[in-house]
Design an enzyme around this catalytic site. Structure first.
Site, PDB file in Angstrom:
ATOM      1  N   LYS A 175      -6.295  -5.042   0.860  1.00 62.92           N
ATOM      2  CA  LYS A 175      -5.202  -5.977   0.569  1.00 62.92           C
ATOM      3  C   LYS A 175      -3.864  -5.269   0.742  1.00 62.92           C
ATOM      4  CE  LYS A 175      -7.860  -8.621  -2.857  1.00 62.92           C
ATOM      5  NZ  LYS A 175      -7.975  -8.956  -4.299  1.00 62.92           N
ATOM      6  N   LYS A 211     -15.814 -16.580  -8.600  1.00 66.13           N
ATOM      7  CA  LYS A 211     -15.327 -15.683  -9.635  1.00 66.13           C
ATOM      8  C   LYS A 211     -16.237 -15.790 -10.859  1.00 66.13           C
ATOM      9  CE  LYS A 211     -11.389 -14.292  -7.678  1.00 66.13           C
ATOM     10  NZ  LYS A 211     -11.009 -12.882  -7.469  1.00 66.13           N
TER      11      LYS A 211
END
Length: 262
Positions: free
Chosen positions: A246, A150
């Site tokens: 997702k 990230k």
């Protein structure tokens, strides 16, 4: 046959705070749905899509508003029209899939026609205070051959250099969670490629990524926040090489499978 709906919220604490661009996660606040038909029960759950403003409370409100229609008896196709893409539909949709496995005794693999096989998953390194601390996280994850890093706009190259030095063996992918600008992304492609970065996920803000259609990147670019469901697929096909699918953002397994097929 009519269905009986049970729904409640629950909360799971993170082992440690998890930081991405613009947000720190400390708990998972989620909605749990159970659908009963006679002796059979199907369950589904959802966290919701935080960048769309969804919360466990808002998901609960959506499901409760549809309670009467759900309890009269619904199919997965009915639910696609009844609820919008998002966590509430995901929880109900997955509960319906689970209920069908309970009814029929068939696995979800056989119901979907998906052939199960081993897959390599990524271990995620959250944004740390310094490059050195992120490198230490990567070093501690030595049993994982694939790391998702990230990043935001703060010292991204330095962070990746430190991580690569700590884990020369690992496959590295980056998730910026909308944290770069287009000029910054263009400046980062060469150093990231030199570090062997295998993929960059969602570098630009949702709704602000049209410039990717003209970008010539040596690294595959993946959409996450910029492609929630099939309705957003045409633009994504012009701008991205990959899509992260997702269940919360598609609104369940039914739409996720349709998006994958498309």
């Amino acid at each position: 046959m009519a269905l009986r709906l049970s729904v409640h919220m629950t909360s799971w604490p993170m082992v440690a705070p998890f930081r991405i661009t613009g947000k720190v996660f400390e708990r998972g606040e989620m909605l749990v749905v159970a659908l009963s038909e006679g002796e059979h029960v199907g369950r589904g759950e959802a966290l919701g899509v935080y960048y769309l403003g969804e919360t466990a409370e808002s998901l609960l409100d959506q499901v409760e508003a549809a309670r009467a229609d759900i309890e009269r008896g619904v199919s997965r196709e009915d639910v696609q029209a009844m609820l919008p893409p998002g966590g509430a539909r995901n929880a109900v949709d997955c509960a319906l899939w689970d209920l069908e496995t309970a009814r029929t005794g068939a696995s979800v693999w056989s119901l979907t026609g998906i052939r199960p096989k081993p897959l390599r998953t990524a271990y995620t390194i959250g944004i740390g205070e310094t490059p050195e601390k992120m490198a230490a996280q990567a070093a501690r994850a030595k049993q994982y051959p694939l790391l998702k890093i990230k990043l935001d706009g703060e010292t991204p190259v330095e962070r990746m250099q430190a991580i690569r030095a700590a884990r020369p063996d690992a496959a590295l992918i980056i998730d910026a969670n909308q944290g770069f600008t287009l000029p910054q992304l263009e400046s980062l492609l060469e150093p990231f490629a030199a570090l062997g970065v295998a993929m960059i996920e969602q570098p630009l803000p949702r709704g602000g990524d049209a410039g990717l259609a003209r970008l010539r990147s040596p690294i595959p670019i993946c959409a996450d926040e910029s492609c929630l469901h099939r309705g957003e697929l045409p633009d994504a096909l012009e701008r991205y090489d990959m899509i992260n699918i997702k269940l919360d953002k598609t609104g369940g397994l039914t739409e996720a499978l349709a998006l994958a097929a498309a």
